[in-house]
Structure formats: structure tokens, C-alpha cells
Design an enzyme around this catalytic site. Structure first.
Site, short mmCIF file in Angstrom:
data_model
loop_
_atom_site.label_atom_id
_atom_site.label_comp_id
_atom_site.label_asym_id
_atom_site.label_seq_id
_atom_site.Cartn_x
_atom_site.Cartn_y
_atom_site.Cartn_z
N SER A 182 0.80 -1.27 0.15
CA SER A 182 -0.01 0.26 -0.10
C SER A 182 0.76 1.28 -0.08
O SER A 182 0.32 2.31 -0.59
CB SER A 182 -0.83 0.02 1.19
OG SER A 182 -0.30 -0.15 2.40
N HIS A 210 -5.16 -3.67 -2.18
CA HIS A 210 -4.99 -2.82 -3.14
C HIS A 210 -4.95 -3.30 -4.74
O HIS A 210 -5.01 -2.70 -5.59
CB HIS A 210 -3.64 -2.06 -2.90
CG HIS A 210 -3.84 -1.22 -1.89
ND1 HIS A 210 -4.16 0.08 -1.94
CD2 HIS A 210 -3.28 -1.37 -0.50
CE1 HIS A 210 -4.28 0.71 -0.40
NE2 HIS A 210 -3.60 -0.37 0.06
N LYS A 239 -11.84 -0.08 -1.25
CA LYS A 239 -10.94 0.49 -2.13
C LYS A 239 -11.55 0.61 -3.58
O LYS A 239 -12.51 1.38 -3.85
CB LYS A 239 -9.61 -0.20 -1.92
CG LYS A 239 -9.16 0.52 -0.61
CD LYS A 239 -7.94 -0.29 -0.25
CE LYS A 239 -7.64 0.43 1.48
NZ LYS A 239 -6.70 -0.39 2.12
C1 PLP Z 1 -6.75 -0.40 3.69
C2 PLP Z 1 -5.87 -1.72 3.91
C3 PLP Z 1 -6.52 -2.53 5.22
C4 PLP Z 1 -7.82 -2.09 5.88
O1 PLP Z 1 -9.03 -2.09 5.24
P1 PLP Z 1 -9.82 -1.29 5.64
O2 PLP Z 1 -11.29 -1.68 4.98
O3 PLP Z 1 -9.62 0.20 5.34
O4 PLP Z 1 -9.90 -1.25 7.10
C5 PLP Z 1 -6.06 -3.92 5.14
N1 PLP Z 1 -4.97 -4.21 4.56
C6 PLP Z 1 -4.25 -3.52 3.77
C7 PLP Z 1 -3.15 -3.83 2.82
C8 PLP Z 1 -4.81 -2.28 3.28
O5 PLP Z 1 -4.27 -1.31 2.55
#
Ligand code: PLP
Length: 386
Positions: A182, A210, A239
């Protein structure tokens, strides 16, 4: 004892002194390629709304219909008040999409990762975790009470050495990695990692937060791209899916164990059925989104090349996340503010999200931006003082 309020002020001043105090800006209206932020019209280069689906009419229509038919609240944990129709449908559809047997929804990726690792590992087990794994994976590993062995980022030789060194320890082992990191925007060697995990009898957990929707055939993620089926696939719905929540997929037994043991599942109210409806609608959109994925790829390539030509320190990679390393937290935030003053909303990332000294701008275009938007951004990066 120190007075509580004094203790709070001191902590805050310490964070402030380190240049690490966080303030979020106020956004009016929906998330999109352009936003009204703090009263100003700005080009958004800092969200994970990769395909621009957060306000897609089909997503909103699905949520409206779900609200009519199924209401909003899920009322309790599913162990208590039951699985609602849309929870089941979304889990089946997501599992089918990624060629896994079964799936389980969570209210967020954070809840999913803390729950899944805590459910699948225990005291006496070993978790091998990439150095740059997301905070939610780190916290999940801690909650499990397993021994955590951190291997160097995306480093297959280090992982092999550590698996070898621990091969007689513990009852079970998990290898845990993201598929598109990320904050660095790079992809680890998933096939060799999967082969190593198998050779050492370790379970493989891959977080596609991602990559899902963005990379791979039909947006099925990096594992599908390289032909790996992990023991557990994790991905988020907040996302590329443009919604909220997350899910874990695996065999029927793996998912059953998660449902039985993950504390963030058992002791938490189920996600709204409307969220599950958004997941289903997001999935339909993502399957058909090759055009959006192509636009996102082109925007990212154009930004990377342009920033590189302007002598910014762009980390290598070719995905939609473009990290530009600046250095100290102060310099990072000063540049982010200067860009904002010029109409670009670009987030500065500081420790503890990234290692000390590697403060960076994390630049992410959205598929619905135009080429003119990207060129406009590059012209601002050219003129901003650094
Ligand atoms: C954003 C993210 C999360 C958390 O997800 P949310 O739904 O925002 O709580 C978990 N793992 C990775 C790699 C992320 O980038």
C-alpha cells in the site's frame, strides 16, 4: 499519578514535536476525481477509490434497493441474529469470483485482518510476515500470540532462510503478505512465496486490498494474475470496490474456523446488508471495468514518467500507487500543503505508517480522471517550490 488531562496534553505535544500530528481535511460532497476540500476545488490524488466507483449510480441504486428490502441495521453478530440474504449472496459471489470455496464478510479490512490472523494462529505457531505488511496484519499477528518472524520486504531468500531456521519450531506456520504494497506500490514475488509456503507446510495468507479490482484478469487481483490460489485471500471493499468492508476467502473449513474463532467476527455486529449489496454491485462493475483499468494504468504511467522527468524520487513499480520519497515528516507535510494551496490534494505519509526518514507523497490517480487532469497535476508539480 499524573492528572489524566495533563497526560493527554503531553502526549499530543510530543506527537506535535515530532512533526507527526495528524489533521484530516473536511470534504464536501462525494468522493470523486475532483473534490471540494476545506472550501476549495482540488484534484484528488490521494484516495483508494481507484476506479471511481464510490459514487457510481449502479452502486447507489443497489444500496437503495437493499435499504427498501432488507433495511439498514444487521441487529447483532451473525452468530446471534443470523445471516441475512445479502451477506450470503455477497460471500458466495466473491468466493466464486476468486475461485475459492467460501467467504466471510467483515465490517472493515482492519477487523478482517486482526480477526483472521488471530483465528488461524495460536500460541506456539509461527507467523512469517513481510516487513512492510499493513498495520492490521501486524496487529492480527500480535493478537494471535503466535511467534512473529518478520522477513525482509518481498525478499524470497530471507523468507526461505527464516522458514528453514524455524522448521522444527511451533505447531503450525503462516506466511502473510500483501499482493500490492500500500505504501511502496510494489508487488512481491507471489509464485515463489507460494511455492516456499507449500514446501514448508505453511498456510499462505495474501491481502489483496489494493490489487483487487485493479490488477489481474477482470480485476481478480495479483494472485489470479500469476496463477496462485492462497490458503486465505483477503481483500477490502472500501478501495476499488468503492464501498466499505472486507472479506476473507478459503476452503469451507478455513472459513468455518474463522467464523468460529475470529473475535472481530463473533463479537461484532454484522455489516449492514446494504454494504453487502454494494459489494455485489461493485463486483458486477469490476468484472466489466477493463476500460477503467486501462485508463488507470495510463494515468499512472503518465504521472510516473512526468514526475521522474521533474526529478522527483519516484519509487520503482508500475501499479497505480506512486510513492514519491521526500524525507523528513516536516518536508513531506510542507510539500503536501504547498500542493494543496495550488489545487492538488496529495497525502503526505509519515512514520509510523512508513519507516523513519522515508516520508513520502503517495500519489494515486483515479480512472475517471482525464489526461488533461493528469497533465494539470504535472504542471503543478513542476512549479511548486520544493
Ligand atoms: C486499507 C487496508 C486494510 C484495511 O482495510 P479497511 O477496510 O480500510 O479497514 C487492510 N490491509 C491493507 C493492505 C490495506 O491497505
Amino acid at each position: 499519578m499524573k492528572a489524566f488531562r495533563e497526560h493527554v496534553s503531553e502526549r499530543l505535544s510530543r506527537i506535535e514535536g515530532q512533526g507527526l500530528r495528524r489533521h484530516a481535511r473536511d470534504v464536501a460532497g462525494p468522493q470523486d476525481g475532483w473534490l471540494w476540500v476545506d472550501g476549495r476545488r482540488v484534484l484528488c490524488l490521494c484516495s483508494n477509490n481507484y476506479l471511481g466507483l464510490a459514487r457510481h449510480p449502479a452502486l447507489l441504486a443497489a444500496v437503495r434497493e437493499a435499504l427498501e428490502l432488507d433495511g439498514f441495521g444487521a441487529a447483532a453478530s451473525r452468530q446471534v441474529s443470523g445471516n441475512m440474504r445479502l451477506h450470503r449472496q455477497a460471500e458466495l459471489a466473491l468466493a466464486h469470483f476468486l475461485e475459492q470455496e467460501a467467504g466471510v464478510l467483515f465490517a472493515s479490512g482492519y477487523a478482517c485482518n486482526t480477526g483472521v490472523l488471530q483465528a488461524l494462529a495460536d500460541r506456539g505457531d509461527v507467523i512469517f510476515s513481510d516487513r512492510l505488511n499493513h498495520a492490521s496484519l501486524i496487529d492480527g499477528a500480535r493478537l494471535s500470540r503466535a511467534e512473529v518472524v518478520v522477513y525482509e520486504h518481498a525478499d524470497i531468500d530471507d523468507l526461505r532462510a527464516k522458514l528453514h531456521a524455524h522448521r522444527h519450531r511451533g505447531h503450525g506456520a503462516l506466511v502473510v503478505t500483501e499482493s500490492l504494497f500500500s505504501m511502496d506500490g510494489d508487488v512481491p514475488p507471489l509464485r515463489p512465496i507460494a511455492e516456499l509456503a507449500r514446501a514448508f507446510d505453511a498456510g499462505l495468507v495474501v491481502d489483496e486490498a489494493h490489487a483487487l479490482g485493479v490488477l489481474g484478469p477482470m480485476g481478480r487481483g495479483m494472485c489470479a494474475e500469476v496463477g496462485v490460489v492462497p490458503d486465505v485471500t483477503i481483500a477490502t471493499l472500501g478501495k476499488a470496490f468503492g464501498g466499505q468492508g472486507a472479506f476473507a476467502l478459503g476452503t469451507l473449513e478455513v472459513v468455518d474456523l474463522i467464523r468460529n474463532r475470529a473475535r472481530s467476527y463473533v463479537f461484532s455486529t454484522a455489516p449492514s446488508p446494504a454494504m453487502a449489496a454494494a459489494a455485489l454491485a461493485g463486483l458486477r462493475l469490476i468484472r466489466e471495468a477493463d476500460g477503467l483499468r486501462r485508463a488507470l494504468r495510463q494515468h499512472a504511467a503518465r504521472l510516473r514518467e512526468g514526475l521522474h522527468a521533474l526529478d522527483y524520487r519516484v519509487l520503482s513499480g508500475d501499479g497505480p500507487i506512486i510513492p514519491v520519497v521526500i524525507g523528513t515528516p516536516e518536508a513531506t507535510m510542507a510539500l503536501s500543503s504547498a500542493l494543496f494551496e495550488r489545487g492538488l490534494f496529495v497525502h503526505g505519509i509519515r512514520p509510523p505508517t512508513v519507516p523513519a526518514g522515508t516520508g513520502r507523497l503517495r500519489i494515486v490517480p483515479i480512472a475517471t480522471h482525464t489526461t488533461d487532469d493528469i497533465d494539470h497535476a504535472l504542471s503543478v508539480f513542476a512549479e511548486v517550490p520544493r
